[in-house]
Structure formats: C-alpha cells, structure tokens
Design a protein around this motif. Structure first.
Motif, PDB file in Angstrom:
ATOM      1  N   ILE A   1      -4.835   1.544  -5.353  1.00 47.25           N
ATOM      2  CA  ILE A   1      -3.461   1.254  -5.238  1.00 47.25           C
ATOM      3  C   ILE A   1      -3.064  -0.099  -5.837  1.00 47.25           C
ATOM      4  O   ILE A   1      -1.905  -0.170  -6.425  1.00 47.25           O
TER       5      ILE A   1
ATOM      6  N   GLN B   1     -12.319   4.621   1.622  1.00 45.57           N
ATOM      7  CA  GLN B   1     -10.933   4.092   1.867  1.00 45.57           C
ATOM      8  C   GLN B   1     -10.640   2.939   1.018  1.00 45.57           C
ATOM      9  O   GLN B   1      -9.572   2.674   0.480  1.00 45.57           O
TER      10      GLN B   1
ATOM     11  N   PHE C   1      -3.619   7.128   7.159  1.00 42.84           N
ATOM     12  CA  PHE C   1      -3.046   7.609   6.029  1.00 42.84           C
ATOM     13  C   PHE C   1      -4.045   9.004   5.899  1.00 42.84           C
ATOM     14  O   PHE C   1      -3.411  10.176   5.777  1.00 42.84           O
TER      15      PHE C   1
ATOM     16  N   LEU D   1      -9.761   3.876  -2.682  1.00 44.79           N
ATOM     17  CA  LEU D   1      -8.372   4.291  -2.528  1.00 44.79           C
ATOM     18  C   LEU D   1      -7.492   3.059  -2.789  1.00 44.79           C
ATOM     19  O   LEU D   1      -6.560   2.926  -3.606  1.00 44.79           O
ATOM     20  N   VAL D   2      -7.655   2.154  -1.871  1.00 45.99           N
ATOM     21  CA  VAL D   2      -6.919   0.980  -1.769  1.00 45.99           C
ATOM     22  C   VAL D   2      -7.014   0.171  -3.308  1.00 45.99           C
ATOM     23  O   VAL D   2      -5.953  -0.548  -3.671  1.00 45.99           O
TER      24      VAL D   2
ATOM     25  N   ALA E   1      -5.203   2.834   5.290  1.00 45.59           N
ATOM     26  CA  ALA E   1      -5.836   3.952   4.527  1.00 45.59           C
ATOM     27  C   ALA E   1      -6.634   5.005   5.360  1.00 45.59           C
ATOM     28  O   ALA E   1      -6.184   6.058   5.162  1.00 45.59           O
TER      29      ALA E   1
ATOM     30  N   LEU F   1       0.960  -1.467   0.248  1.00 45.64           N
ATOM     31  CA  LEU F   1      -0.217  -0.032   0.049  1.00 45.64           C
ATOM     32  C   LEU F   1       0.905   1.211   0.062  1.00 45.64           C
ATOM     33  O   LEU F   1       1.294   1.984   1.036  1.00 45.64           O
ATOM     34  N   ASP F   2       1.151   1.671  -1.142  1.00 41.62           N
ATOM     35  CA  ASP F   2       2.074   2.778  -1.196  1.00 41.62           C
ATOM     36  C   ASP F   2       1.064   4.000  -1.698  1.00 41.62           C
ATOM     37  O   ASP F   2       0.854   4.221  -2.705  1.00 41.62           O
ATOM     38  N   PHE F   3       0.876   4.714  -0.769  1.00 43.08           N
ATOM     39  CA  PHE F   3      -0.297   5.843  -1.067  1.00 43.08           C
ATOM     40  C   PHE F   3       0.624   6.990  -1.788  1.00 43.08           C
ATOM     41  O   PHE F   3      -0.265   7.856  -2.288  1.00 43.08           O
ATOM     42  N   ASP F   4       1.848   6.897  -1.843  1.00 39.48           N
ATOM     43  CA  ASP F   4       2.481   7.999  -2.899  1.00 39.48           C
ATOM     44  C   ASP F   4       2.181   7.894  -4.312  1.00 39.48           C
ATOM     45  O   ASP F   4       2.203   8.455  -5.013  1.00 39.48           O
TER      46      ASP F   4
ATOM     47  N   LEU G   1      -0.749   7.350  -5.379  1.00 35.24           N
ATOM     48  CA  LEU G   1      -1.912   8.341  -5.622  1.00 35.24           C
ATOM     49  C   LEU G   1      -1.660   9.582  -6.148  1.00 35.24           C
ATOM     50  O   LEU G   1      -0.837  10.314  -5.363  1.00 35.24           O
TER      51      LEU G   1
END
Length: 91
Positions: A62, A55, A88, A58-59, A85, A21-24, A26
């Motif tokens: 990713i 959430q 974050f 968004l996941v 998520a 899970l690399d939120f960067d 997004l």
C-alpha cells in the motif's frame, strides 16, 4: 485510514510521518504476491492472515516500499501499521 508515525518511513527518498492505509488499493494479485513473498522469507504460519510478516507485506504494498522497510520500523510505528492490517484481514 491515516496513520501518524513517530519516526516515519522513507518513501521515494522522502520521510513520511503520515501514511494512508487504503486497503481498497490492493487487488487479489497483491494478496497472493504478498503471501508468496512471506513464504519465501520463511514464514510458515498455518493461516497467513495471522502472520505479522504477511500483514507487513500488505502494508508495504500500500505504502510503496519493500517489506523490509516496514519490518525495520521501531516497534511503536510497526504496531501502528500492523494493527489496521490485522483488523482489515480479520473483520
């Protein structure tokens, strides 16, 4: 952040038991598109960042799967993906 799943999730016809899970990954466009998606699904949460549907959307972006795939996960795997998520979004 690496997340180990109990049952796993199918990504491009391959069962994955570990996801990153690399939120960067997004962009702002992803956040807006995820909000539009969950609003179309009927989510009426006043603050979208508190919505588990948002959430999950968004996941899903990713990981690279439809949001329905994340929503269909068993509770333990769903929780493992949603809590990071939420952290974050709320930090």
């Amino acid at each position: 952040m690496k997340v180990i799943l109990n049952k796993g999730i199918t990504v491009k016809n391959e069962l994955k038991k570990e996801v990153d899970l690399d939120f960067d990954k997004l962009t702002g466009n992803d956040f807006i598109a995820a909000e539009k998606e969950v609003r179309q699904l009927g989510d009426q949460s006043p603050s979208v960042v508190l919505s588990m549907n948002y959430q999950a959307a968004l996941v899903a972006r990713i990981i690279g799967v439809p949001v329905d795939d994340v929503l269909a996960l068993p509770g333990s795997d769903f929780k493992k993906l949603i809590l990071p998520a939420a952290n974050f979004l709320l930090s």
